[in-house]
Design an enzyme around this catalytic site. Structure first.
Site, PDB file in Angstrom:
ATOM      1  N   SER A 130       0.828  -1.207   0.000  1.00 49.45           N
ATOM      2  CA  SER A 130       0.000   0.000   0.000  1.00 49.45           C
ATOM      3  C   SER A 130       0.864   1.258   0.000  1.00 49.45           C
ATOM      4  O   SER A 130       1.998   1.252   0.526  1.00 49.45           O
ATOM      5  CB  SER A 130      -0.854  -0.012   1.271  1.00 49.45           C
ATOM      6  N   TYR A 155      -2.202  -0.111  10.374  1.00 54.59           N
ATOM      7  CA  TYR A 155      -2.434  -0.724   9.058  1.00 54.59           C
ATOM      8  C   TYR A 155      -1.180  -0.550   8.186  1.00 54.59           C
ATOM      9  O   TYR A 155      -0.662  -1.512   7.613  1.00 54.59           O
ATOM     10  CB  TYR A 155      -3.658  -0.085   8.372  1.00 54.59           C
ATOM     11  N   LYS A 159       1.875  -3.331   6.578  1.00 50.84           N
ATOM     12  CA  LYS A 159       2.346  -3.440   5.193  1.00 50.84           C
ATOM     13  C   LYS A 159       3.871  -3.266   5.129  1.00 50.84           C
ATOM     14  O   LYS A 159       4.548  -3.943   4.359  1.00 50.84           O
ATOM     15  CB  LYS A 159       1.644  -2.415   4.294  1.00 50.84           C
TER      16      LYS A 159
END
Ligand code: UDP
Length: 350
Positions: A130, A155, A159
């Site tokens: 991402s 989050y 990643k």
């Protein structure tokens, strides 16, 4: 003699990007299987994929972190040539509120699926990363060599950790060829109008919120801050049609197949920075619907601006986006109209 099709396991095949990628894979003559636990999707997605492609995709219902399930899939399928690992939790605010769940799910499932790939000599692996890995960056546009700032959310951290883990594994096991795709902001829906974004709860992303405001499911779009130092004061992002992102997975697999060993990162964006107001205007222009807006406070964890330099994907994968943001917003609207023509929304006006 017919050549055997390459068999690709897609994790999270019922999700927004996963389902669009399955269509592109089928179009490119791959044999596709999926694992999805429908935690943020429904099995209708596979009916829609069948309507569009004519192909019934086998989906194994369950969690990618479940090693016993992965082994059952392998026993049944007998061979798998490549894996595209989409299955992950993806809400930034949710990850801030419940980081344990995010680390457990996103890291745990990556760990089990990459171990599974190694154990069964599956040599092509594509990871959904991402733009969130860049953190709150100021030098724009970002390319794959841009040093990462600390991630703004758990989050984003999952990643970053995922990429680190895969880099080490590829280094130790060069036969395992890995592409990590850093998605910018996917928007839009399949051109058929039969597949699009359909999260189970209320949407948190801007594009589906614009659709809700345009269709009076909500009163308006609250713009999270108009005092950023950008051209109109609202945040800048790099919106990209979901089918463009989906197609890049086919390009990545073809690329990996040709490599002896590989661990590469690719940005997938349009290369253009678009403000919140500009995305709303793009929607208004193509649909001729006025979207009511209100200005709210800044949202915690938001970066002022980020957009991509995608020259690496163009050069090495031959990938270039085909759709404009207007086309993307038009397709999202068409998907919405098709959905409501079948089922009136039950969500109350907020
Ligand atoms: N945004 C907004 N109102 C909303 C949802 C999003 O103004 O109701 C803004 C948000 O602040 C950000 C941009 O739209 O600048 C894109 O947000 P989204 O959540 O879609 O993507 P992300 O922030 O993860 O890039």
């Amino acid at each position: 003699m017919n050549k055997r099709k390459q068999k690709i396991l897609v994790t999270g095949g019922a999700g927004y990007i996963g389902s669009h990628a399955i269509i592109e894979l089928i179009d490119a003559e791959y044999d596709v299987i999926s694992i999805d636990n429908f935690s943020n999707s429904t099995k209708d997605t596979f009916t829609r994929i069948k309507k569009i492609t004519g192909v019934s995709v086998r989906n194994y219902v369950g969690d990618v972190a479940d090693v016993a399930l992965l082994e059952r899939v392998f026993k049944k399928e007998k061979h798998i040539d490549g894996i595209i690992h989409f299955a992950a939790l993806k809400s930034v605010p949710e990850s801030v509120a419940d980081p344990i769940r995010y680390y457990e799910n996103n890291i745990g499932s990556l760990f089990s699926i990459i171990s599974f790939a190694k154990k069964h000599n599956i040599t092509q692996f594509v990871f959904s990363s991402s733009a969130a890995v860049y953190g709150d960056i100021t030098k724009l546009p970002v390319n794959e060599k841009t040093p990462l700032a600390p991630p703004a959310s758990p989050y984003g951290a999952t990643k970053v950790m995922g990429e680190m883990m895969l880099r080490d594994i590829a280094h130790a096991s060069p036969e395992l060829k890995i592409a990590m795709l850093r998605y910018f902001n996917p928007i839009g829906a399949h051109t058929s109008g039969m597949l699009g974004e359909l999260p189970l709860g209320a949407p948190a992303n801007l594009a589906p919120i614009i659709i809700e405001a345009a269709s009076s499911v909500r009163k308006n779009v609250t713009i999270f801050g108009n005092n950023y130092s950008t051209r109109d004061g609202t945040c800048i992002r790099d919106y990209i049609h979901v089918s463009d992102i989906a197609r890049a997975h086919v390009d990545a697999l073809r690329f990996l197949q040709k490599q002896k060993n590989c661990c590469e990162i690719f940005n997938l964006g349009s290369g253009k920075g678009v403000t919140v107001l500009e995305l709303i205007q793009a929607f208004e222009k193509v649909t001729e619907i006025v979207v009511p807006v209100t200005i709210g406070k800044r949202r915690a964890g938001d970066m002022a601006a980020i957009y991509s330099d995608c020259r690496k994907a163009k050069k090495m994968l031959g990938w270039v986006p085909r759709f404009s943001i207007q086309e993307a917003m038009q397709s999202a609207w068409q998907w919405h109209l098709n959905l409501v023509s079948k089922k009136p929304s039950k969500r109350a006006l907020k």
